[in-house]
Scaffold this motif. Sequence first.
Motif, PDB file in Angstrom:
ATOM      1  N   LEU A 139       0.828  -1.205   0.000  1.00  0.00           N
ATOM      2  CA  LEU A 139       0.000   0.000   0.000  1.00  0.00           C
ATOM      3  C   LEU A 139       0.864   1.257   0.000  1.00  0.00           C
ATOM      4  CD1 LEU A 139      -2.999  -0.793   2.388  1.00  0.00           C
ATOM      5  CD2 LEU A 139      -3.039  -0.495  -0.096  1.00  0.00           C
ATOM      6  N   VAL A 142       1.920   1.880  -3.535  1.00  0.00           N
ATOM      7  CA  VAL A 142       0.822   2.400  -4.360  1.00  0.00           C
ATOM      8  C   VAL A 142       0.529   3.857  -4.031  1.00  0.00           C
ATOM      9  CG1 VAL A 142      -1.654   2.221  -4.855  1.00  0.00           C
ATOM     10  CG2 VAL A 142      -0.257   0.144  -4.729  1.00  0.00           C
ATOM     11  N   THR A 143       0.448   4.175  -2.736  1.00  0.00           N
ATOM     12  CA  THR A 143      -0.035   5.490  -2.310  1.00  0.00           C
ATOM     13  C   THR A 143       1.052   6.531  -2.103  1.00  0.00           C
ATOM     14  OG1 THR A 143       0.058   4.940   0.053  1.00  0.00           O
ATOM     15  CG2 THR A 143      -1.955   4.346  -1.143  1.00  0.00           C
ATOM     16  N   ALA A 161      -6.817   3.788   3.041  1.00  0.00           N
ATOM     17  CA  ALA A 161      -6.998   3.312   1.667  1.00  0.00           C
ATOM     18  C   ALA A 161      -8.362   2.668   1.472  1.00  0.00           C
ATOM     19  CB  ALA A 161      -5.890   2.322   1.315  1.00  0.00           C
ATOM     20  N   LEU A 165     -11.161   3.545  -1.318  1.00  0.00           N
ATOM     21  CA  LEU A 165     -11.447   2.537  -2.341  1.00  0.00           C
ATOM     22  C   LEU A 165     -12.897   2.078  -2.291  1.00  0.00           C
ATOM     23  CD1 LEU A 165      -8.171   0.451  -2.093  1.00  0.00           C
ATOM     24  CD2 LEU A 165      -8.913   1.812  -4.047  1.00  0.00           C
ATOM     25  N   ILE A 170      -9.653   4.412  -7.657  1.00  0.00           N
ATOM     26  CA  ILE A 170      -8.277   4.026  -7.438  1.00  0.00           C
ATOM     27  C   ILE A 170      -7.332   5.216  -7.566  1.00  0.00           C
ATOM     28  CG2 ILE A 170      -7.922   3.378  -9.858  1.00  0.00           C
ATOM     29  CD1 ILE A 170      -6.364   1.674  -6.748  1.00  0.00           C
ATOM     30  N   VAL A 174      -3.688   6.623  -5.448  1.00  0.00           N
ATOM     31  CA  VAL A 174      -2.390   6.450  -6.115  1.00  0.00           C
ATOM     32  C   VAL A 174      -1.493   7.661  -5.851  1.00  0.00           C
ATOM     33  CG1 VAL A 174      -1.254   6.255  -8.364  1.00  0.00           C
ATOM     34  CG2 VAL A 174      -3.328   4.958  -7.903  1.00  0.00           C
ATOM     35  N   TRP A 188      -4.625  -1.492  -9.863  1.00  0.00           N
ATOM     36  CA  TRP A 188      -5.784  -2.117  -9.224  1.00  0.00           C
ATOM     37  C   TRP A 188      -5.418  -3.488  -8.665  1.00  0.00           C
ATOM     38  CZ3 TRP A 188     -10.056  -1.081  -6.946  1.00  0.00           C
ATOM     39  CH2 TRP A 188     -10.867  -0.019  -7.331  1.00  0.00           C
ATOM     40  N   THR A 190      -2.492  -4.736  -7.918  1.00  0.00           N
ATOM     41  CA  THR A 190      -1.545  -4.639  -6.808  1.00  0.00           C
ATOM     42  C   THR A 190      -2.260  -4.218  -5.532  1.00  0.00           C
ATOM     43  OG1 THR A 190       0.197  -3.993  -8.364  1.00  0.00           O
ATOM     44  CG2 THR A 190       0.602  -3.565  -6.025  1.00  0.00           C
ATOM     45  N   THR A 191      -3.172  -3.273  -5.651  1.00  0.00           N
ATOM     46  CA  THR A 191      -3.931  -2.821  -4.487  1.00  0.00           C
ATOM     47  C   THR A 191      -4.794  -3.942  -3.929  1.00  0.00           C
ATOM     48  OG1 THR A 191      -4.009  -0.597  -5.446  1.00  0.00           O
ATOM     49  CG2 THR A 191      -5.525  -1.060  -3.640  1.00  0.00           C
ATOM     50  N   GLU A 192      -5.389  -4.711  -4.812  1.00  0.00           N
ATOM     51  CA  GLU A 192      -6.202  -5.848  -4.372  1.00  0.00           C
ATOM     52  C   GLU A 192      -5.353  -6.863  -3.607  1.00  0.00           C
ATOM     53  OE1 GLU A 192      -7.544  -8.989  -7.125  1.00  0.00           O
ATOM     54  OE2 GLU A 192      -9.562  -8.371  -6.550  1.00  0.00           O
TER      55      GLU A 192
END
Length: 265
Positions: A139, A142-143, A161, A165, A170, A174, A188, A190-192
Motif C-alpha cells: 500500500l 501504491v499510495t 486506503a 477505495l 483508485i 495512487v 488495481w 496490486t492494491t487488491e
Amino acid sequence: MSMIGYCNDGGHMALVYEYMPQGSLKEHIAGEDGNMPCLPWERRLRVALETAQGLLYLHKGCSPPIIHRDVKTTNILLNARLEAKIADFGLSKAFNCEDDTHVSTNTFAGTLGYAAPEYQRTMQPSTKSDVYSFGVVLLELVTGKPAIVRNPESIPLINWARQRLAWGDIEGVVDTRMQGDHDINAVWKTTEIALKCTEQSPLQRPSMTDVVMQLQECLDLEEGFERGDNGFYTDSSNGGMNPNMGYNITTNQSTDVSQNNAALR
C-alpha cells in the motif's frame, strides 16, 4: 542481504553486510532525500516482487523456516541497480519443526502500522503476520504514504486506503508523484493483493507463494502497458470481474493505533 563478515574485538562488535548505496525503500517513497527522484511505478512493482521473493525464501526456502517479524520499508534496502533486498533480521524467529504454524514468544516486537492484529494480541508471529506487514508495504508503494497517515488524525494506512477505495476511485489513492505514468489495471491488481494480505483473519490472507505469482502478473500487465499492448485486468477469483466496475471494499477493518504503543518501535 548477504553478511560479509563480523568484528568481535574486545568491546568492539559489529556485523558487516553488503553495501546498499541507494538506501532504504522508505527514503525513496517518502522523499526524505531531496535528491532522490520519485520511483516510477514499474520499478515499484519490481521492488515489491523482489521483496516478496525474499520473504518466500525465508518462509519456504530456509530450513528451518524463518519469520522476519519486522517487514517494513526501512528494512527493504536498494542496491545500485535499485534491486531490493530484505535487511535487519534482529527480530527474526525460526520454526522448531515443519508442523509449526507460529512461533511462541514472551515479548511483542514490531513496528506501529505494520504489525498484524493477531500478533499484537497473542505475541505469536507467523508467516501470515509477515504477509500482513508486506501488504502494508504494498500500500505504501501504491499510495506514497506512510504506514500511519496523519490526516489530520493518525489512522492506519490500511483504513485510509479502504475508506477511499470503497468509492471505487483508485486514482484517489495512487501516489500523485507518479503523474499517471502507470497501467491502472496493474495498480488495481496490486492494491487488491495488498488488501488481501491485510485481511483481519490470517486464514484469509494469501501465502507468499501466491503473492509472488500475483505480483508477477502485475508486472506483466505493466510491461504490456509500456509496450502499448491493449488489455485489462480480470480477477479469476471473482469470476473475471474487472475491479474498476463495482469494486467491493469492506471498511470495518480497524487497527488500534494506540494499542501496544509502548511495545512497538
